[in-house]
Design a protein around this motif. Structure first.
Motif, PDB file in Angstrom:
ATOM      1  N   HIS A 363     -30.145  19.679  10.027  1.00 18.10           N
ATOM      2  CA  HIS A 363     -29.850  18.130  10.131  1.00 18.10           C
ATOM      3  C   HIS A 363     -30.191  17.274   8.911  1.00 18.10           C
ATOM      4  N   GLN A 366     -27.668  18.068   6.352  1.00 18.61           N
ATOM      5  CA  GLN A 366     -26.434  17.086   6.647  1.00 18.61           C
ATOM      6  C   GLN A 366     -26.654  15.759   6.277  1.00 18.61           C
ATOM      7  N   ILE A 367     -27.977  15.241   6.257  1.00 15.64           N
ATOM      8  CA  ILE A 367     -28.109  13.834   5.603  1.00 15.64           C
ATOM      9  C   ILE A 367     -28.031  13.821   4.085  1.00 15.64           C
ATOM     10  N   GLY A 369     -26.272  16.091   2.283  1.00 12.22           N
ATOM     11  CA  GLY A 369     -24.675  15.958   2.140  1.00 12.22           C
ATOM     12  C   GLY A 369     -24.200  14.595   2.386  1.00 12.22           C
ATOM     13  N   ALA A 370     -24.372  13.872   3.336  1.00  6.64           N
ATOM     14  CA  ALA A 370     -23.854  12.690   3.704  1.00  6.64           C
ATOM     15  C   ALA A 370     -24.073  11.686   2.399  1.00  6.64           C
ATOM     16  N   GLU A 373     -21.544  11.064   0.149  1.00  2.43           N
ATOM     17  CA  GLU A 373     -20.556  10.185   0.554  1.00  2.43           C
ATOM     18  C   GLU A 373     -20.676   8.755   0.957  1.00  2.43           C
ATOM     19  N   LYS A 374     -21.905   8.652   1.495  1.00  2.00           N
ATOM     20  CA  LYS A 374     -22.147   7.465   2.093  1.00  2.00           C
ATOM     21  C   LYS A 374     -23.421   6.746   1.257  1.00  2.00           C
ATOM     22  N   VAL A 377     -26.992   5.867   2.898  1.00  2.00           N
ATOM     23  CA  VAL A 377     -27.699   6.986   3.074  1.00  2.00           C
ATOM     24  C   VAL A 377     -28.494   7.484   1.858  1.00  2.00           C
ATOM     25  N   GLU A 402     -28.983  12.485  14.099  1.00  2.00           N
ATOM     26  CA  GLU A 402     -27.631  12.786  14.440  1.00  2.00           C
ATOM     27  C   GLU A 402     -27.018  11.015  14.906  1.00  2.00           C
ATOM     28  N   LEU A 405     -26.488   9.120  11.383  1.00  2.00           N
ATOM     29  CA  LEU A 405     -25.347   9.305  10.849  1.00  2.00           C
ATOM     30  C   LEU A 405     -24.247   8.835  11.517  1.00  2.00           C
TER      31      LEU A 405
END
Length: 408
Positions: A363, A366-367, A369-370, A373-374, A377, A402, A405
């Motif tokens: 997780h 994932q953050i 990585g996000a 894009e965002k 974040v 989760e 996101l």
């Protein structure tokens, strides 16, 4: 007038001393080194301080280098691939700038400022046997020296201390000549480069004895290729090795660093220490209780850059507890309560820092990585360095991550 003895002349001890002087306490600081010895000594840390900690200094007119020190306006994160390519890169702006002042500059001047503002300074190393007769002369004794014999007065708390040995081999150099990142050439930023399984490189804009500079700071996984400082290289060899490791693992950072030169002959440091949380109350052989402070009682790995920030928050919290106490005795119950009040904040730093020392769970990956894009974040991650209590709400818990996101 209540008398307070503070042993140790670092961020926490001197900040507390100077803020107590502003409230008319009788303050004595004991330091093992003179201001000039501090200025002419080796660098001591990396110390990037974020807004909430800097504000404590502003509140007591201690921000003496704010105008000339480079303003750190963001945090960038990169991840290296197995072939040393850059597989992820993003930048998150800070809502308020951070700053890093070499502790040789700050602590030497603050120690002089203690006397200028009416306090007493005693230049003398202190052992536990020295402390017993001294302690009787004061209403409160605070131990703010995170290294040396006095730390042994404070027992480790196992349930708050998951590690029993250093988790990183640390190495740093203060340099001139670094070029700005081409992605944001007009913005100074801390760069956080992750080399999975090997370690991390932090690049921190800072201010030192010769003006603004940058700090190259490697954190190496024990036994790995960045754990290579036991031979104690000369300062130039030290920098050459750092640059060589950058060229091997982080070539995009090496390109803007290859012309770097040391700021001075004592601008390198290597070492490591075990993260630990200790009881706040130490007992001298005479039975007198003394209060542990900052690194003495909560020592985290510098991977999250919170050492000086924690020290500043601890000094501010202890100041409030001392003022609230009024004329009542500074007994063991008060000491424990005062520490637990600080721990309400520090526990979040410790949890986050200890988590960062382990391989990141899915997780967290994932953050990170996000964030590429965002922007929201990336911004929240960057500003968590100023307020680490925020990470419990979205980063450290898989279910909360989760949910966040899905909403962002």
């Amino acid at each position: 007038m209540r008398k307070v003895l503070i042993v140790g002349a670092g961020q926490s001890g001197l900040q507390l001393a100077l803020s107590l002087l502003a409230h008319d306490y009788d303050v004595t600081v004991m330091s093992a080194r003179t201001p000039e010895e501090i200025r002419s000594g080796k660098v001591m840390s990396t110390q990037c301080m974020f807004h909430s900690a800097l504000q404590h200094e502003r509140d007591h007119q201690l921000n003496l280098w704010e105008d000339e020190t480079v303003k750190v306006e963001g945090l960038g994160v990169s991840i290296a691939g197995p072939d040393s390519s850059r597989v992820l890169d993003w930048f998150g702006p800070l809502e308020h700038y951070a700053q890093s002042v070499d502790q040789r500059v700050k602590m030497a001047a603050w120690l002089e400022l203690v006397e200028d503002r009416g306090g007493k300074v005693v230049i003398h190393g202190v052992t536990t046997s020295d402390l017993a007769p001294l302690a009787k002369l004061y209403d409160l004794v605070v131990i703010a020296a995170g290294k040396g014999e006095l730390v042994q007065l404070f027992d480790r708390i196992p349930e708050r201390s998951p590690y029993t040995e250093p988790q990183r081999a640390l190495s740093l150099a203060y340099v001139h000549g670094l070029e700005r990142r081409p992605e944001h050439p007009d913005t100074a930023a801390v760069r956080f480069n992750i080399i999975p399984g090997v370690g991390e490189l932090f690049m921190i804009p800072a201010y030192t004895l010769s003006g603004n500079c940058d700090i190259l700071f490697f954190e190496g996984v024990p036994g790995g290729p960045l754990d290579c400082w036991d031979d104690r290289p000369s300062p130039q060899q030290h920098l050459d090795r750092i640059l060589s490791l950058m060229k091997q693992f982080l070539p995009w950072e090496y390109e803007r660093s290859k012309n770097a030169v040391l700021t001075d002959a004592k601008a390198t440091l290597a070492g490591g220490y075990t993260p630990v949380v200790r009881n706040a109350v130490g007992k001298l052989d005479s039975g007198t209780a003394v209060l542990g402070m900052a690194d003495v009682v909560v020592a985290n790995d510098p991977i999250t850059g919170q050492g000086s920030n924690n020290a500043s928050h601890c000094a501010a919290s202890y100041l409030d507890s001392i003022l609230d106490r009024g004329d009542k005795p500074f007994d063991e119950e008060w000491m424990t309560t005062s520490f637990e009040k600080y721990w309400e904040y520090a526990q979040h730093v410790t949890t986050w820092t200890n988590a960062m020392l382990r391989p990141p769970p899915p997780h967290v990956l994932q953050i990170i990585g996000a964030a590429g894009e965002k922007p929201a974040v990336a911004r929240r991650f960057a500003n968590g360095f100023s307020d680490p209590t925020d990470f419990q709400h979205w980063l450290l818990d898989p279910a909360k991550a989760e949910k966040y996101l899905a909403e962002v």
